[in-house]
Design an enzyme around this catalytic site. Sequence first.
Site, mmCIF file in Angstrom:
data_model
loop_
_atom_site.group_PDB
_atom_site.id
_atom_site.type_symbol
_atom_site.label_atom_id
_atom_site.label_comp_id
_atom_site.label_asym_id
_atom_site.label_seq_id
_atom_site.Cartn_x
_atom_site.Cartn_y
_atom_site.Cartn_z
ATOM 1 C CG HIS A 110 28.728 15.157 5.955
ATOM 2 N ND1 HIS A 110 29.227 15.047 7.230
ATOM 3 C CD2 HIS A 110 29.533 14.377 5.182
ATOM 4 C CE1 HIS A 110 30.280 14.261 7.220
ATOM 5 N NE2 HIS A 110 30.485 13.825 5.989
ATOM 6 C CG ASP A 140 27.695 16.136 10.109
ATOM 7 O OD1 ASP A 140 26.770 16.011 9.291
ATOM 8 O OD2 ASP A 140 28.861 15.764 9.884
ATOM 9 C CB SER A 213 31.714 10.901 6.767
ATOM 10 O OG SER A 213 32.751 11.803 6.527
#
Length: 470
Positions: A110, A140, A213
């Site tokens: 992402h 992911d 992230s």
Amino acid sequence: MPRLKSCLPILAAFLLLGQMATAQADLPDFTPLVEQASPAVVNISTTQKLPAKAAVVNQPDLEGLPPALREFFERSMPQQPRGGDRQREAQSLGSGFIISPDGYILTNNHVIADADEIIVRLSDRSELKAKLVGTDPRTDVAVLKVEGKDLPVVKLGKSEDLKVGAWVLAIGSPFGFDHSVTAGIVSAKGRSLPNENYVPFIQTDVAINPGNSGGPLFNLAGEVVGINSQIFTRSGGFMGLSFAIPIDVAMDVANQLKASGKVSRGWLGVVIQEVNKDLAESFGLDKPAGALVAQVLDDGPAAKGGIQVGDVILSMNGHPIDMSADLPHLVGGLKAGSKASLEVIRDGKRKTLDLTVGALPDDDKDGTPGPVGGSEHSSNRLGVSVVELTDEQKKTFDLKGGVVIKDVQDGPAALIGLQPGDVITHLNNQPITSAKVFADVAQALPKNRSVSMRVLRQGRATFITFKLAE
């Protein structure tokens, strides 16, 4: 005696200081770890070009933060040019880490999704354009490649060796602040999140915010044990619930992406659900455990291996299935063609089934019941009117029998949420082949005991439970 009393406060103070000193001595010193690992942690920013005049650059989401904090972060980040056809300046999106001296980098899918340009900023502030090697939305995970040699790399650990309560540390770029370090402990392992069936997440209380992230999660040995991926938040910021992808899972994905550009996963071809207390009682289990098979897909590995609707899978290749989410984690880690041995409960008896695991398809297809047909039958005991499935419906849903709910009156059916159009295929662990069989089984249902019912709604099957009062 008065002198003794006067000494007590001083003695207590010394004891308190001693306890504080001992507690501080027990806390880990993260400085060597940070000094060693930081050079291999990178900042990742992306630019996305849109056909409209004004281009949009992805940047950390500040929505939900208190106004004062949002204003502070907006002032801290570089301003972007406005209007015209000019491309906005790329802002920090996330983090990553170098896993090989020649420039392979791991991050989250992402972080780089839909990016036209990916820029990697190293610890010495130099910037390199990155090429996307491959990505896997299901876990992911994304693999990038920059041109370089003798680049600093992280040490890789084993996430399966992590223990709940162990110290862990994250390095990343929250809100664009490069190489920020936060620490905490492992809160849980093997967590399942909604719509995330193939990742047994590591839960921590490490402070993770937008921009972290894709960054690494380290153990005290300085080894990467996870990729920081998600947070649970109601404010947009950290709330003590952070989730990391185990490095064992991430590296398996990365190696497949580097080798072939895609990821292959094992597949059984079943729809499963959690076994709660009432379902456990209805299926004769001692306690809630396992994965209840609510649907077996036609011609799938499970169907060929003899798995049936209503089976409760208790273990796979010797690994216990305590929660239903444990099964997709185990199956997904197998390659197509692998052998699997499943221990199941069927009709109250344990049995072992051996089958060959298939390859997970790219898309799952669900069906929706069409117009109802057939003869109508009303069951006053449950409060539903049902009709038999047409031949076309049986073919569509690959069913040999079952009934469709035409109407729901006041009664148990309404209380448990049944709706017109729902297809009932099993009642009290018995297959429903016709409206008459349904009526007979419903009439003989026991009272004050959990009874299971398998319902197909919009192509998805699930078991529900209810009790009939005296």
